[in-house]
Design a protein around this motif. Sequence first.
Motif, mmCIF file in Angstrom:
data_model
loop_
_atom_site.group_PDB
_atom_site.id
_atom_site.type_symbol
_atom_site.label_atom_id
_atom_site.label_comp_id
_atom_site.label_asym_id
_atom_site.label_seq_id
_atom_site.Cartn_x
_atom_site.Cartn_y
_atom_site.Cartn_z
ATOM 1 N N PRO A 1 -4.134 -0.635 -7.635
ATOM 2 C CA PRO A 1 -5.479 -0.060 -7.529
ATOM 3 C C PRO A 1 -5.447 1.300 -6.827
ATOM 4 C CG PRO A 1 -5.449 -2.326 -6.723
ATOM 5 C CD PRO A 1 -4.023 -1.922 -6.926
ATOM 6 N N LEU A 2 -6.346 2.163 -7.248
ATOM 7 C CA LEU A 2 -6.434 3.506 -6.676
ATOM 8 C C LEU A 2 -6.618 3.449 -5.161
ATOM 9 C CD1 LEU A 2 -6.749 6.496 -7.944
ATOM 10 C CD2 LEU A 2 -9.133 6.246 -7.274
ATOM 11 N N ASP A 3 -7.367 2.481 -4.735
ATOM 12 C CA ASP A 3 -7.679 2.360 -3.314
ATOM 13 C C ASP A 3 -6.439 2.014 -2.484
ATOM 14 O OD1 ASP A 3 -9.558 2.503 -1.255
ATOM 15 O OD2 ASP A 3 -9.695 0.311 -1.176
ATOM 16 N N LYS B 1 0.866 -1.188 0.000
ATOM 17 C CA LYS B 1 0.000 0.000 0.000
ATOM 18 C C LYS B 1 0.899 1.234 0.000
ATOM 19 C CE LYS B 1 -3.502 -2.811 0.824
ATOM 20 N NZ LYS B 1 -4.304 -3.346 -0.270
ATOM 21 N N VAL B 2 0.382 2.334 -0.508
ATOM 22 C CA VAL B 2 1.258 3.481 -0.730
ATOM 23 C C VAL B 2 0.721 4.750 -0.055
ATOM 24 C CG1 VAL B 2 2.300 4.960 -2.493
ATOM 25 C CG2 VAL B 2 2.020 2.509 -2.918
ATOM 26 N N ILE C 1 5.948 14.313 -6.932
ATOM 27 C CA ILE C 1 5.532 12.925 -6.644
ATOM 28 C C ILE C 1 6.051 11.985 -7.731
ATOM 29 C CG2 ILE C 1 3.506 11.394 -6.475
ATOM 30 C CD1 ILE C 1 2.024 13.803 -5.173
ATOM 31 N N VAL C 2 5.951 12.429 -8.982
ATOM 32 C CA VAL C 2 6.432 11.592 -10.085
ATOM 33 C C VAL C 2 7.932 11.309 -9.931
ATOM 34 C CG1 VAL C 2 6.845 11.530 -12.593
ATOM 35 C CG2 VAL C 2 4.620 12.271 -11.698
ATOM 36 N N LYS C 3 8.676 12.330 -9.514
ATOM 37 C CA LYS C 3 10.118 12.122 -9.287
ATOM 38 C C LYS C 3 10.346 11.018 -8.259
ATOM 39 C CE LYS C 3 13.465 15.208 -8.915
ATOM 40 N NZ LYS C 3 14.198 16.435 -8.502
ATOM 41 N N SER C 4 9.562 11.026 -7.185
ATOM 42 C CA SER C 4 9.704 9.984 -6.168
ATOM 43 C C SER C 4 9.258 8.629 -6.695
ATOM 44 C CB SER C 4 8.909 10.356 -4.914
ATOM 45 O OG SER C 4 9.552 11.417 -4.241
ATOM 46 N N GLN D 1 -4.546 9.152 -8.646
ATOM 47 C CA GLN D 1 -4.626 8.622 -10.009
ATOM 48 C C GLN D 1 -3.226 8.528 -10.625
ATOM 49 O OE1 GLN D 1 -8.313 11.331 -11.007
ATOM 50 N NE2 GLN D 1 -7.917 10.062 -12.793
ATOM 51 N N VAL D 2 -2.441 9.566 -10.426
ATOM 52 C CA VAL D 2 -1.085 9.576 -10.986
ATOM 53 C C VAL D 2 -0.269 8.423 -10.388
ATOM 54 C CG1 VAL D 2 1.086 10.873 -11.078
ATOM 55 C CG2 VAL D 2 -1.098 12.058 -11.463
ATOM 56 N N VAL D 3 -0.375 8.290 -9.050
ATOM 57 C CA VAL D 3 0.433 7.281 -8.366
ATOM 58 C C VAL D 3 -0.010 5.867 -8.755
ATOM 59 C CG1 VAL D 3 1.035 6.348 -6.090
ATOM 60 C CG2 VAL D 3 0.935 8.839 -6.439
ATOM 61 N N ALA D 4 -1.317 5.633 -8.718
ATOM 62 C CA ALA D 4 -1.838 4.300 -9.032
ATOM 63 C C ALA D 4 -1.515 3.914 -10.468
ATOM 64 C CB ALA D 4 -3.345 4.257 -8.785
#
Lengths: 789, 284, 163
Positions: free
Chosen positions: A530-532, A501-502, A563-566, A521-524
């Motif tokens: 899953p988004l959840d 989980k994130v 966040i994308v960088k991470s 949404q970006v992370v999932a």
Amino acid sequence: MTNYIGKAVKRVEDKRFLTGKGRYTDDIVLPGMLYAYIVRSPYAHAKINNIDTSRAEKMDGVVKIYTGKDIAESGINGIPTGWQVNFKNGDTMKEPPHPLLVADKARYMGDGVAVVIAESREEARDAADEIDIDWEELPAVASAKKATEDGAPLVHDEAPNNKCFDWELGNPKEEVDKAMKQAHHITTLEFTNQRVVPNAMETRAAIGQYEEATGKYTLYTTSQNPHLTRLLLCAFVLGIPEHRVRVVAPDVGGGFGSKIFHYAEEALMIWCSERLKRPVKWTSDRSEAFMTDAHGRDHISKAEMGFDKEGNVLALRVKTHANLGAYLSTFAPCVPTWLHGTLLQGLYVTPKINVDVTGVFTNTVMVDAYRGAGRPEATYLLERLMDTAALEMDMDPAELRLKNFIPPFDGVEQPGYQTQVALQYDSGNYHAVLKRALEMVGYEKFRKEQAEARKEGKLLGIGFSTYIEACGIAPSAVVGALGARAGLYEVGQVRVQPTGKVSVFTGAHSHGQGHETTFAQVVADRLGIPLDDVEIIHGDSDSVAFGMGTYGSRSLAVGGSAIVKSLDKIIEKGAKIAAHKLEASEEDLEFAEGKWTVKGTDKSIAFGDVALTAYVPHDYPEGVEPGMDFSSFYDPANFTYPYGAHVAIVEVDKDTGHTKLKRFIAVDDVGNVINPMIVDGQIHGGLAQGIGQALFEGAMYDEDGQLINGSYMDYTMPRADDLPSFEIDRTVTPCPHNPLGVKGAGEAGCIGSTPAVVNAVMDALRPFGIKKDLEMPLTPERVWRHMQS
Amino acid sequence: MVTNKFDYIRAESVDDAITLMVKHGMDAKLLAGGHSLIPAMKLRLNAPGVLIDIRKIQELRYIKKDGNKLVIGAGATHHDIATSELAHQTYSMLPEAADLIGDQQVRNIGTIGGSLAHADPAADWPGVMIAAGASVHLKGPDGERSVPAEDFFTGFYMTELQENELLTAISIPLPPEGTRSAYKKFMQPASRFAIVGAAAAVTVKGGKIERVKVGINGLADAAFAAGNIEKALVGKEPTEANIDAAVEGTGADAMVMADHFASEEYRLHLAKVYAKRALMAATQ
Amino acid sequence: MPTKITMTVNGQSVTKEVEARTLLVHFLRDNLQLTGTHVGCDTSNCGACTILVDGNAVKSCTMLAVQADGSEVTTIEGLSQNGEMHPLQEGFREEHGLQCGFCTPGMIMAAVALLDRNPNPSEQEIREGLEGNFCRCTGYHNIVRSIQYAAKKINEPKKAVAS
């Protein structure tokens, strides 16, 4: 489904709001909490000869009363501003102190002079009425232009003629004057871009909590910007240790700029709590909010645009008096300068531009960023000039714009566009948005209808506006060179938990924007989970490493990119672990759909298994640290430049001057779109606010500096039946310099819509001749008078 | 957001309320819907020591036909009137005006009696009551009396109500056949009170106007009957030209108000426009 | 002098002592910890505090708690039944009728009353029916859609029964 980007995913934050379980600052009740009521100046400008609190102190429930004198004697600093703009001659701008409560004199109606702290809200309020203040009223000035005249009352003795700074940008004046001389036609407008009140539906509130046993301070506050508030509190105002200060901005009920700034009440609650060893809460009444929330706009401008015979723009000259209010709020010096002057290129190839701005103190509440911040003022000016010029030169206003647009460029194959006013636009196809808007409105058909309607005596009008904005602020080095006293990067931390989980920690703050959904949404999507399985955490300085907050449509472009960088770092590390587990080399792996697969085989390992391995590193690659937790600071390479074209259709009632907005069409290009539902919602909201400024809203100070419409009985908020359903569409020109290709959508609607509506009313009034001097808001009486003159 | 301290007493009946008013004197205020009083108290613009709550007095909340009159209890809410078939049959301007007051939440609680007694010059009911030829019924320790609506509003938030008197009801004579009515309002955009509201009741017989009454609120310090219109239109055909001529001079003798939404000149202009609109709606 | 009042709030009877001047909204928020009902203004315009009292939408900032003695009160917290969202709550989620969420409880309660009186409103009727509620985020566009969604949902089963 793990493919989320571009989908209208329903918002994950909605459930708590829909069931009454949102947690806003005023909802928070701490054990032993006291209540504060702030006594404020009823005068715009008045000396305090004496304050007698003796009767009030004896009232039931009163714990303590502090006055400006107590604050002054404690030796703490006032509220600083976050931006420095110098005079043209190089002198430092005037930056008079802004105390938490004033001791000597009040400089605007609403300036705080004392705080009553009591066991209950009611008792604090009752006691406030028993404080006697001996006021000596002084002459006041509310207008930025009048304030600079010789002999005007001085808000601060150290600022002669009430000037905070004067500032210039663009081509040298002489070059612009020369270009103007060659003009076939010059359109000149003089107008006020009136002061508006942001009016987030949640009023500001703050709870200060000092715990003696731990030496820790906590501030719960209605902020768009908790970390910056903490920094200002610790480093400038109170001098308290930053590592023992926690600032929490829980659910926040809208901001629109007005909650970016660090306000006196925040520091005051902490200061009071430290003295009284109990938590202290202050919640603004709406009447108080009208008087004390930073207002927006309030520019008085003269603008001239020169054209050649064919209608090509040759030059633009702008002189603006910007009202800054009585003190400098956090971004106040930046708004009328670097966020206004720099946008005067608009979408046009204007070869020569000069803008001259004077920042002025007045006896009014602070003026600072309000949705759009400087960019709506620039757009209003340009777009009123364009429509007026079209009328004067008898050209079609859409044609005139298309003729002058900067040609399309993508910022990759073709370079960015260097303006005359310091910016380099990233990418754009400006013709496309206006053409699409014309198609949606059915332009030719409308002109025919309008001609028919005019024959029947009906006043139908169409108005255009195109705009560009600089968003996603910004490269720290650039803003630093321009006077910012802080960096403008963003922080994004991604913590993969052992179960896969994130948790994501962002320095951006959501107060309506839906970050908890869009960022998830970006992370999932990137991790293929899953988004959840993703939780977005924001608004708490104890959880989130650092942040620069949410404003200037920057959250996704800057915060999302962090966040994308991470995420990139997570995937890179995951690949090392996966390679080890799959006994393959990293180069042979590909990451998709939440798993690492050895190319060309069915051998794979899922993201969750890699995460678990990282935390239970029994069988683990050599030299790789356990855990999966990365933090990144993203400092953008440039601003982002959303743009668009808006069209309004109105009908004016000939008998009363009342304007009915019949249609509103908006075509915006905000770059790539992560969640179209949320982006559309941002546009809608911005439109309503921009239309509000055009037709309804405006804070009014009288000659004595009294705010005369400081309530919803007198300040017109747009209601549902004042507005039509909006017709919106978009084009997509990705931002070339951030990993998501996004540009920002928060302010677009508010920037483009105002001049479109005003232009439409002007077009409707065409049968009465070409008129230019109609001031916003276009109240029925103003429009009616226009028809009589 | 916090009112002063006060004592709260719920009156059980009209007589009970009057007894309480006598007992507490000037320190007491009646609380009906409270939608003008409570906001004023929250801003500490008003600070009564005692509130006598009359909202739950059932004998005040009714709309009924009594002989040749429509009688509306002072406790009838704006919503009650907006949805009353009886009110609609009597004068369609009654529900029409009720529906333009505040918003649904306000209409659910605000009462006609409270509105008339408060006599906000920008309120909607006064003009309508004048146009309807209504009488306002008052009851005090010395008994009952009634005052024609036209005489009831005496100035800025001032009425004929005397100390310790309670407004109990409004009675409206049923109009003669051939009567139509309308209420048209130009709203102050923020508060949505009337900048100008015009109520018109017109009886047309044999193609001629037999009787016409126009009440105007919002324009002046108190609502008033536009006598000029009455004089000009009785006996005339209800044509647009006649109406145009009749509305000239509307409010010429009034104490016209001005604020940042509408100057005196503009208000006077609007009074003509809205008187015309109401008359047109009631005749065309 | 505190007054004892009893009312039914979201189906539960509550009895408390309050000061006469306690506004109903403060009673709900402070005494019953029902903080879903918000205060957005002090002039009875914004509607953030809208709740149902005896089935009617009212602004709880403009009513004293003592006035509601003996009444039946429904707040946003009482709208879901058995964990099922009310069609309006569902509509606001489906159609993105909320952003910051602050006006939302009052907006939904006003919409409940609106649909109760007019189950099939036109867009214009919805817009006019919301004149007592301000939203600063959505421009009302999606709030209208949300109410239309709920109206459709509420009416659907009825139609099915009728046919």
